[in-house]
Structure formats: C-alpha cells, structure tokens
Design a protein around this motif. Structure first.
Motif, short mmCIF file in Angstrom:
data_model
loop_
_atom_site.label_atom_id
_atom_site.label_comp_id
_atom_site.label_asym_id
_atom_site.label_seq_id
_atom_site.Cartn_x
_atom_site.Cartn_y
_atom_site.Cartn_z
N PRO A 93 -8.70 52.99 -35.04
CA PRO A 93 -8.29 51.91 -35.95
C PRO A 93 -8.99 50.58 -35.70
O PRO A 93 -9.00 49.71 -36.57
CB PRO A 93 -6.77 51.79 -35.68
N ARG A 94 -9.59 50.40 -34.53
CA ARG A 94 -10.29 49.16 -34.21
C ARG A 94 -11.72 49.11 -34.75
O ARG A 94 -12.35 48.05 -34.76
CB ARG A 94 -10.35 48.97 -32.68
N VAL A 95 -12.26 50.25 -35.14
CA VAL A 95 -13.65 50.33 -35.57
C VAL A 95 -13.81 49.72 -36.96
O VAL A 95 -13.04 50.02 -37.87
CB VAL A 95 -14.13 51.79 -35.57
N ARG A 96 -14.82 48.87 -37.10
CA ARG A 96 -15.08 48.25 -38.40
C ARG A 96 -16.33 48.86 -39.03
O ARG A 96 -17.13 49.50 -38.35
CB ARG A 96 -15.26 46.74 -38.24
N SER A 97 -16.49 48.65 -40.30
CA SER A 97 -17.67 49.14 -41.01
C SER A 97 -18.88 48.29 -40.64
O SER A 97 -18.81 47.06 -40.60
CB SER A 97 -17.44 49.09 -42.52
N GLY A 98 -20.00 48.96 -40.40
CA GLY A 98 -21.23 48.26 -40.08
C GLY A 98 -22.25 48.28 -41.20
O GLY A 98 -23.41 47.94 -40.99
N GLY A 99 -21.82 48.72 -42.40
CA GLY A 99 -22.74 48.78 -43.52
C GLY A 99 -23.71 49.93 -43.39
O GLY A 99 -23.52 50.86 -42.59
N SER A 100 -24.78 49.86 -44.15
CA SER A 100 -25.77 50.94 -44.12
C SER A 100 -26.69 50.77 -42.92
O SER A 100 -26.82 49.69 -42.33
CB SER A 100 -26.60 50.92 -45.41
N ARG A 101 -27.34 51.87 -42.57
CA ARG A 101 -28.29 51.81 -41.45
C ARG A 101 -29.41 50.84 -41.75
O ARG A 101 -29.84 50.08 -40.86
CB ARG A 101 -28.84 53.21 -41.19
N THR A 102 -29.88 50.84 -42.98
CA THR A 102 -30.96 49.94 -43.36
C THR A 102 -30.55 48.49 -43.14
O THR A 102 -31.32 47.68 -42.58
CB THR A 102 -31.34 50.15 -44.84
N GLU A 103 -29.34 48.15 -43.55
CA GLU A 103 -28.85 46.79 -43.35
C GLU A 103 -28.69 46.47 -41.87
O GLU A 103 -29.03 45.37 -41.42
CB GLU A 103 -27.50 46.62 -44.05
N ALA A 104 -28.19 47.44 -41.10
CA ALA A 104 -27.98 47.21 -39.68
C ALA A 104 -29.29 47.03 -38.94
O ALA A 104 -29.41 46.20 -38.02
CB ALA A 104 -27.19 48.38 -39.08
N VAL A 105 -30.33 47.79 -39.33
CA VAL A 105 -31.65 47.62 -38.73
C VAL A 105 -32.20 46.25 -39.06
O VAL A 105 -32.77 45.55 -38.19
CB VAL A 105 -32.62 48.73 -39.22
N ARG A 106 -32.02 45.83 -40.29
CA ARG A 106 -32.53 44.52 -40.72
C ARG A 106 -31.86 43.39 -39.93
O ARG A 106 -32.51 42.40 -39.58
CB ARG A 106 -32.29 44.33 -42.22
#
Length: 257
Positions: A157-170
């Motif tokens: 329940p503590r884990v948040r969304s990190g968006g797409s891999r492309t966004e995270a790499v950027r």
C-alpha cells in the motif's frame, strides 16, 4: 487461468490475508531480493533514500518486490511501467553517494547487471525458477512467511506510481538499460551453475520431480478458481497462489516435507 489484473488481485489478497498464504510470484523474486540485500552489505553504508522498480504493468512479482522494499527500507518506493511483455526490468536504490542498479539483460540469458558506487558493474545470474522449482521451494517451508506478509499487507500500500519507464528514464529515476560489463565470464554464469547458490537439501530432486509430475497431470478439475481469492479447496490452512486467483488443493502435493 491467470487473473486479468494480477496487481488488483494482489491488493484484494492483502485485505483477506491469513497466516500461511503464499504466492509463487514471491518465490520467483527470491534471487532479486537476495542480490539487492547483499548490495547494501558493503561500503558505503548509507541509507536508501528512494527506490524504483520497473516492470510491465501487470507483474505481481514486481509489485511484491516494491512492497518488500517499501516495508524493509521505509523510504519512498515507486513502480514504473515498462512495455507489455518486458517482465521485471530493473530496480534502482538511490543513496547519497549514487544509485545501486540491478538491471535484467535483454539477451534472454537470465542474467542481470549489478552496478553500485565503488565497484565495477558485474554480471550476475538470476536463476528464475520453473513453476515446479518454485512450488517445491514453498513446500519445504510450511510455516507462515512473515516477510511475504509484511511486503503484501504493509509495504504494497505504500508503493506509488512512477509513471512510464520512458518518463522515469527522462527524469533520471531509473537506468536506461543494463550496464556495460565484460561478457567473457557469461558462459560461467549459467543460471544452473550459481557459485553462491546454497546446496539443495536432501531429497530436492525427488520433490521437484514429484511436483513436476503432478503439475503435468493437473487438469482443470484439479484447480479451483475463487471469486474472492480467500478460500482453498478442502478448507486447507495453507493457500497457494500463482500471481492470480489460481489455488491448488493441498492434497495434490506431498505433505511430509
């Protein structure tokens, strides 16, 4: 037989967890957890300030891995989405001196690169277990798995969304790909020849062979799909899941393990 939305099913399972529940998706990430834990056992001894797990959207093993990190490290943990079919891609642990990156190689060799400050990137074997190996491992331990329970019920329940891999790499939150390592030792790193893999307990081959045989024989009548994922056929005190709503009656497996 798999659930359409394994990640949603995991959260439902957390609400109805009972001691003794387990999931083969958890067993399959044992090697990832071991590598990440060992990477923090040498200098620099710094706290992890954030972590990001990257995997395809519907990957219960990645969700449980993120939950385990959130519970164990008590730091922000994000779950980035990669393209469908990519499986579990990478884990980054951020520290003040620099990140620890564990990234699966993309050549199908069941290996990953491990990079951290103060040492050269190295190639490590993942040894992703077969279904028979994973189930045999669970059958050797019939008591409640408190670490799994904490990852599922407290960490997830503590884990948040990190968006797409492309966004995270950027953003610089995740590695772009595996580190460059000397491939000369790849032949010595076959996943069945782990130098640091503990010796198998006595009877391992017989147990795995029995499990493999029963898995092969299993038919739809041997499995029961539970609408709420909370009850096992025959009211067994132990529930076996496989990243979905699938459960096996305990009577189908040896109990004197």
């Amino acid at each position: 037989m798999a659930a359409d939305r394994p990640s949603t099913e995991l959260r439902r399972r957390a609400r109805h967890y009972a001691p003794g529940d387990t999931d083969l998706a958890w067993t399959r990430i044992t090697r990832w957890r071991a590598l990440l834990a060992s990477s923090l056992e040498s200098a620099p001894f710094e706290p992890v300030t954030a972590a990001t797990v990257t995997a395809e959207r519907q990957h219960p093993g990645a969700d449980l891995l993120a939950g385990w990190l959130a519970h164990a490290l008590r730091c922000p943990v994000a779950r980035a989405r990669s393209a469908a079919g990519t499986g579990l891609v990478s884990v980054r642990l951020d520290r003040d001196s620099g990140p620890v990156d564990l990234v699966r190689t993309d050549d199908g060799a069941d290996t990953a690169t491990l990079s951290r400050v103060g040492s050269l990137p190295r190639l490590v074997a993942l040894h992703t277990p077969t279904p028979a190996e994973a189930l045999a491992d669970e059958l050797r331990r019939l008591d409640a798995d408190e670490v799994y329970a904490a990852a599922l019920c407290d960490g997830l329940p503590r884990v948040r969304s990190g968006g797409s891999r492309t966004e995270a790499v950027r953003r610089g939150d995740v590695p772009e790909g595996p580190a460059q390592v000397d491939p000369a030792g790849r032949d010595r790193l076959g996943s069945d020849r782990l130098a640091d893999r503990p010796p198998a307990p006595a009877g391992t081959d017989d147990l795995e062979a029995h499990v493999e045989h029963r898995l092969t024989e299993a038919t739809r009548a041997d499995l029961r799909i539970h609408a709420d994922g909370t009850a096992l056929a025959g009211a067994s005190p132990r529930r076996w899941h496989d990243g979905s709503r699938r459960s096996w009656p305990t009577g189908a497996w040896p109990t004197s393990v």
